[in-house]
Design a protein around this motif. Structure first.
Motif, short mmCIF file in Angstrom:
data_model
loop_
_atom_site.label_atom_id
_atom_site.label_comp_id
_atom_site.label_asym_id
_atom_site.label_seq_id
_atom_site.Cartn_x
_atom_site.Cartn_y
_atom_site.Cartn_z
N MET A 5 -55.14 -24.61 29.78
CA MET A 5 -56.15 -23.94 28.82
C MET A 5 -57.39 -24.11 29.77
O MET A 5 -57.87 -24.77 30.59
N PRO A 6 -58.27 -22.76 29.27
CA PRO A 6 -59.49 -22.65 30.15
C PRO A 6 -60.50 -23.63 29.71
O PRO A 6 -60.37 -24.36 28.85
N ALA A 7 -61.54 -23.92 30.81
CA ALA A 7 -62.46 -24.98 30.43
C ALA A 7 -63.55 -24.29 29.36
O ALA A 7 -64.09 -25.23 28.62
N ALA A 8 -63.69 -23.25 29.43
CA ALA A 8 -64.62 -22.61 28.46
C ALA A 8 -63.70 -22.02 27.28
O ALA A 8 -63.72 -20.93 26.76
N ALA A 9 -62.71 -23.01 26.40
CA ALA A 9 -62.11 -22.40 25.61
C ALA A 9 -62.84 -22.09 24.30
O ALA A 9 -62.33 -21.28 23.66
N ALA A 10 -64.06 -22.44 24.01
CA ALA A 10 -64.90 -21.96 23.33
C ALA A 10 -65.09 -20.50 22.88
O ALA A 10 -65.48 -20.01 22.06
N SER A 11 -65.12 -19.79 24.21
CA SER A 11 -65.40 -18.52 24.14
C SER A 11 -64.16 -17.56 24.04
O SER A 11 -64.36 -16.42 23.73
N LEU A 12 -63.20 -18.35 23.68
CA LEU A 12 -62.05 -17.41 23.23
C LEU A 12 -62.06 -17.30 21.69
O LEU A 12 -62.17 -18.12 21.16
N ARG A 13 -61.39 -16.19 21.42
CA ARG A 13 -61.31 -15.96 19.87
C ARG A 13 -60.11 -16.33 19.48
O ARG A 13 -58.81 -16.59 20.19
N THR A 14 -59.81 -17.00 18.18
CA THR A 14 -58.63 -17.73 17.74
C THR A 14 -57.77 -16.55 16.92
O THR A 14 -58.41 -15.78 16.03
N VAL A 15 -56.62 -16.60 17.07
CA VAL A 15 -55.48 -15.54 16.59
C VAL A 15 -55.53 -15.86 15.02
O VAL A 15 -55.76 -17.16 14.65
N ALA A 16 -55.17 -15.21 14.20
CA ALA A 16 -55.08 -15.38 12.64
C ALA A 16 -53.81 -16.26 12.50
O ALA A 16 -52.93 -16.40 12.91
N ALA A 17 -54.48 -16.97 11.35
CA ALA A 17 -53.15 -18.00 10.93
C ALA A 17 -52.10 -17.30 9.77
O ALA A 17 -52.91 -15.99 9.45
N GLY A 18 -51.24 -17.67 9.67
CA GLY A 18 -50.46 -16.90 8.63
C GLY A 18 -49.29 -15.78 9.18
O GLY A 18 -48.60 -15.36 8.54
N GLN A 19 -49.31 -15.88 10.34
CA GLN A 19 -48.35 -15.02 11.11
C GLN A 19 -47.17 -15.73 11.46
O GLN A 19 -47.19 -16.85 11.78
N ARG A 20 -45.94 -14.77 11.06
CA ARG A 20 -44.66 -15.52 11.36
C ARG A 20 -43.94 -14.48 12.26
O ARG A 20 -43.74 -13.41 11.88
N ILE A 21 -43.23 -14.97 13.37
CA ILE A 21 -42.74 -14.27 14.37
C ILE A 21 -41.48 -14.84 14.74
O ILE A 21 -41.27 -16.17 15.20
N THR A 22 -40.34 -14.27 14.98
CA THR A 22 -39.05 -14.49 15.84
C THR A 22 -38.87 -13.82 16.95
O THR A 22 -38.78 -12.61 16.58
N VAL A 23 -38.49 -14.30 17.88
CA VAL A 23 -38.02 -13.69 19.02
C VAL A 23 -36.62 -14.25 19.64
O VAL A 23 -36.27 -15.37 19.49
N ARG A 24 -35.90 -13.21 19.88
CA ARG A 24 -34.44 -13.64 20.27
C ARG A 24 -34.31 -12.99 21.81
O ARG A 24 -34.58 -11.91 21.83
N VAL A 25 -34.12 -13.75 22.70
CA VAL A 25 -33.85 -13.51 24.13
C VAL A 25 -32.48 -13.75 24.55
O VAL A 25 -31.92 -14.83 24.62
N PRO A 26 -32.02 -12.82 25.27
CA PRO A 26 -30.61 -13.07 26.06
C PRO A 26 -30.66 -13.80 27.23
O PRO A 26 -31.85 -13.96 27.90
N ALA A 27 -29.70 -14.48 27.46
CA ALA A 27 -29.38 -15.29 28.78
C ALA A 27 -29.43 -14.35 29.90
O ALA A 27 -29.36 -13.05 29.63
N THR A 28 -29.56 -14.92 31.07
CA THR A 28 -29.29 -13.63 32.17
C THR A 28 -28.68 -14.39 33.30
O THR A 28 -28.62 -15.49 33.75
#
Length: 334
Positions: A5-28
């Motif tokens: 994480m960056p030293a100046a973390a306060a300068s970063l915007r925060t992503v919105a709460a309430g987001q739900r995501i599922t990712v399925r990834v194949p083996a390789t």
């Protein structure tokens, strides 16, 4: 790439709460014999990561399947660290997180489990940011390759099928080829692990020109065999760069590969090993491969131990298909 994480973390915007995501990834499976650090194949074995952003700073982590007894369930986990690093690259940070991971791909066996986790995490981060800042999959390939150090596993995990990858300066690139419909991948997963770091440490710093030239020819032939003429898979999978040097670290796997190739089957080390990948040219040949592995395992179980404490290797054999879709992202409605 360092995940932090960056030293100046306060300068970063925060992503919105309430987001739900599922990712399925194949083996390789990477390398495929002569395609060292350049060829990779996506397989029909899938890890799934589900994420929900919540208010606050907490982290709730559910982990099941492979590695559930040993992997951390906190911010040190590879998925969490990579989400944070990818968000930082995009100028964002997260708040609280609920994360569930279902691991199906064996760990430490050469089937791209760390690449799958990295791809899942970067795709989650890319989806969490607002649409106007959302990157494309070339950006995902670049960051995942930087984290992994090379694109041979992450490229097929992202795009599916057969990925032919290379590097132009600092940029990682890939081209995707469709695998012939008759090709059947079979993996024989042994009951022991091998770290990628150890496997790489066994390689020499240089090889003779004659070996490099021979390997180049076989790698070109392999692409043709996989996409156009599976009858050429056996000569196309002949390797001159890495498998022989690594054999001492995975003797049961090396012995199985020799046995299968002697019987006419295109068997190779999957990635850094110790899983054995056989590329059958038909369903009937896949039957023969499975029978040959069973005979090999039975012979090992019946053999007299050569030294105290020696035990027979057990094998988990899976007949798979080539995944043609790559990583899939599902965004759940709020």
């Amino acid at each position: 790439m360092s995940l932090h994480m960056p030293a100046a973390a306060a300068s970063l915007r925060t992503v919105a709460a309430g987001q739900r995501i599922t990712v399925r990834v194949p083996a390789t499976s990477a390398n495929l014999g002569p395609g060292y650090d350049s060829l990779g194949l996506a397989l029909s074995l899938y890890d799934t990561v589900s994420v929900e952003t919540v208010d606050g700073d907490g982290l709730a982590f559910e982990l099941s399947g492979e590695g559930a007894d040993t992997l951390p369930r906190d911010a040190s986990h590879l998925v969490v660290r990579t989400i944070d690093a990818a968000l930082e690259r995009l100028g964002y940070r997260r708040s609280g997180l609920r994360l569930a991971a279902e691991n199906v791909s064996p760990h430490g066996r050469g089937l791209g489990s760390s690449a799958s986790a990295t791809v899942a995490a970067v795709l989650v981060a890319a989806e969490l940011v607002p649409a106007e800042d959302r990157p494309d999959r070339q950006w995902v390939l670049q960051l995942c390759s930087e984290i992994e150090g090379h694109p041979d596993n992450v490229a097929p995990a992202i795009f599916g099928s057969l990925a032919l990858s290379w590097q132009d300066g600092a940029a990682f690139r890939t081209a995707v080829a469709r695998v012939h419909r008759d090709v059947v991948p079979i993996v024989a997963v042994p009951d022991y692990e091998l770290s990628t770091e150890l496997a790489r440490s066994l390689l020499p710093s240089s090889v003779p020109h004659i070996a490099a030239a021979a390997n180049s020819g076989r790698a070109a032939l392999l692409v043709h065999a996989l996409t156009q003429d599976p009858s050429l898979l056996l000569p196309g999978t002949e390797d001159y760069l890495h498998q022989g040097y690594r054999a001492s670290a995975m003797r049961p796997s090396a012995s199985l590969i020799r046995r299968l190739r002697a019987e006419g089957h295109a068997a190779v080390v999957s990635g850094a090993g110790p899983t054995v990948l056989a590329l059958a040219a038909s369903a009937s040949e896949a039957d023969e491969v499975e029978a040959a592995v069973a005979r090999f395992a039975r012979a090992g179980a019946e053999a007299t131990p050569r030294y105290a404490g020696e035990r027979a290797t057990t094998w988990r054999v899976m007949r798979l298909t080539v995944d043609v879709e790559g990583a899939k992202v599902e965004v759940h409605s709020r």
